[in-house]
Design a protein around this motif. Structure first.
Motif, PDB file in Angstrom:
ATOM      1  N   GLY A 168      59.470  12.319 -22.030  1.00  0.00           N
ATOM      2  CA  GLY A 168      58.703  11.534 -21.086  1.00  0.00           C
ATOM      3  C   GLY A 168      57.728  12.344 -20.261  1.00  0.00           C
ATOM      4  N   THR A 194      49.612   3.418 -19.239  1.00  0.00           N
ATOM      5  CA  THR A 194      50.790   4.252 -19.009  1.00  0.00           C
ATOM      6  C   THR A 194      52.017   3.593 -19.627  1.00  0.00           C
ATOM      7  OG1 THR A 194      49.893   5.035 -16.892  1.00  0.00           O
ATOM      8  CG2 THR A 194      52.246   5.347 -17.268  1.00  0.00           C
ATOM      9  N   ASN A 196      56.187   3.974 -19.993  1.00  0.00           N
ATOM     10  CA  ASN A 196      57.385   4.602 -19.434  1.00  0.00           C
ATOM     11  C   ASN A 196      58.633   4.174 -20.193  1.00  0.00           C
ATOM     12  OD1 ASN A 196      56.767   6.302 -17.051  1.00  0.00           O
ATOM     13  ND2 ASN A 196      55.863   4.416 -16.232  1.00  0.00           N
ATOM     14  N   ASN A 197      59.552   5.120 -20.347  1.00  0.00           N
ATOM     15  CA  ASN A 197      60.916   4.914 -20.867  1.00  0.00           C
ATOM     16  C   ASN A 197      60.999   4.675 -22.365  1.00  0.00           C
ATOM     17  OD1 ASN A 197      61.904   5.131 -18.223  1.00  0.00           O
ATOM     18  ND2 ASN A 197      61.694   2.933 -17.878  1.00  0.00           N
ATOM     19  N   GLU A 216      58.301   0.121 -20.049  1.00  0.00           N
ATOM     20  CA  GLU A 216      57.252  -0.314 -19.125  1.00  0.00           C
ATOM     21  C   GLU A 216      55.867   0.015 -19.677  1.00  0.00           C
ATOM     22  OE1 GLU A 216      56.241   1.855 -15.235  1.00  0.00           O
ATOM     23  OE2 GLU A 216      57.434   0.155 -14.547  1.00  0.00           O
ATOM     24  N   LYS A 244      51.200   7.188 -13.053  1.00  0.00           N
ATOM     25  CA  LYS A 244      52.238   6.149 -13.082  1.00  0.00           C
ATOM     26  C   LYS A 244      53.399   6.490 -14.030  1.00  0.00           C
ATOM     27  CE  LYS A 244      50.463   3.227 -10.157  1.00  0.00           C
ATOM     28  NZ  LYS A 244      51.171   2.865  -8.904  1.00  0.00           N
ATOM     29  N   ILE A 245      53.391   7.700 -14.585  1.00  0.00           N
ATOM     30  CA  ILE A 245      54.507   8.108 -15.419  1.00  0.00           C
ATOM     31  C   ILE A 245      55.694   8.489 -14.520  1.00  0.00           C
ATOM     32  CG2 ILE A 245      55.365   9.836 -17.072  1.00  0.00           C
ATOM     33  CD1 ILE A 245      52.562   9.998 -18.223  1.00  0.00           C
ATOM     34  N   HIS A 246      56.864   7.960 -14.823  1.00  0.00           N
ATOM     35  CA  HIS A 246      58.033   8.244 -14.007  1.00  0.00           C
ATOM     36  C   HIS A 246      58.385   9.727 -14.053  1.00  0.00           C
ATOM     37  CE1 HIS A 246      59.500   3.817 -14.645  1.00  0.00           C
ATOM     38  NE2 HIS A 246      58.416   3.899 -13.908  1.00  0.00           N
ATOM     39  N   LYS A 247      58.631  10.294 -12.890  1.00  0.00           N
ATOM     40  CA  LYS A 247      58.976  11.714 -12.814  1.00  0.00           C
ATOM     41  C   LYS A 247      60.428  11.914 -13.216  1.00  0.00           C
ATOM     42  CE  LYS A 247      54.877  12.288 -11.170  1.00  0.00           C
ATOM     43  NZ  LYS A 247      53.802  12.812 -12.050  1.00  0.00           N
TER      44      LYS A 247
END
Length: 247
Positions: A168, A194, A196-197, A216, A244-247
């Protein structure tokens, strides 16, 4: 808890692959008939339904989808969709949720054969196949792709990281493909996306698929290519995607 969840994932992953296998086998002849007998529009509709069905197959492993799409994305104009890349399961959400923009993919040449439905669509649906070992071929195809997108007001999807992020964490954007597209389609728009996951679905490789992932997709507001210098635009798009990428 993680061990128990992984154990539970095994039978549901078997169910998913059974459904996925049936889907790609059924839609291959449907695509062939639609494309050869009725043309682009019919083929496009079958591909849309195909991708919707893949999303429903992912429900078998408890996958959920959270989608945010900006209202500021024009239609009937050439668009470059620029996304981070976390797994093979990025493709269907982009294809389905952005379907009104007719997304076409820049894919590696190896995917152009051997996979029912998927390879057929890549060869006949407007996408292009790039030989990573042949930069000249890649540039020629990108130029042709640019002309196609402008002529038909369609969208080209590019994953400029060059390879999937298995954790990720985003990789730096490679610029050559973006430079070519932006220079050849100055009156078009670029839409940062973006994801995510998605990587979590393949945390264990292809088997088992992790249960209960919320995938997402965020489609950010469109940017007019001609309003920016090429390098500044690439910087802006990368910053927007990564923000907006989850850290």
């Amino acid at each position: 808890m993680k061990t128990l969840l992984k154990i539970i994932s095994y039978p549901f992953t078997v169910l998913f692959y059974l459904l996925f296998g049936i889907t790609i086998m059924i839609f291959h002849p449907i695509q062939w008939v639609a494309f050869n007998w009725f043309g682009y529009s019919a083929h496009k509709k079958t591909v849309d339904i195909f991708n919707w069905t893949i999303l429903r197959c992912l429900h078998a492993v408890g996958t959920r989808f959270h989608v945010e799409i900006s209202d500021n994305i024009p239609v009937n104009v050439p668009i470059i969709i620029v996304s981070n890349h976390q797994s093979m399961w990025d493709i269907s959400p982009i294809s389905w949720y952005l379907r009104k923009h007719h997304p076409k993919f820049i894919s590696k040449i190896e995917l152009g054969k051997g996979i029912p439905s998927i390879s057929y669509n890549l060869r006949h649906g407007g996408s292009i196949l790039i030989d990573r070992k042949n930069p000249r071929q890649a540039i020629v195809e990108m130029v042709k792709f640019s002309k196609y997108l402008q002529q038909h007001n369609r969208s080209g999807v590019i994953f400029p990281e060059g390879t999937r992020s298995k954790t990720g964490v985003p990789k730096p954007f490679r610029r050559t493909g973006l430079q070519t597209l932006f220079k050849k389609i100055p009156e078009g728009y670029v839409v940062p996306v973006t994801i995510n996951n998605s990587w979590k679905l393949q945390r264990n490789g292809m088997f088992p698929i992790q249960m209960g992932v919320c995938l997402e997709l965020i489609a950010h507001p469109a940017l007019k290519i001609s309003d920016y210098e090429v390098e500044a635009l690439i910087d802006q798009v990368e910053e927007t995607v990564v923000s907006k990428i989850h850290k």
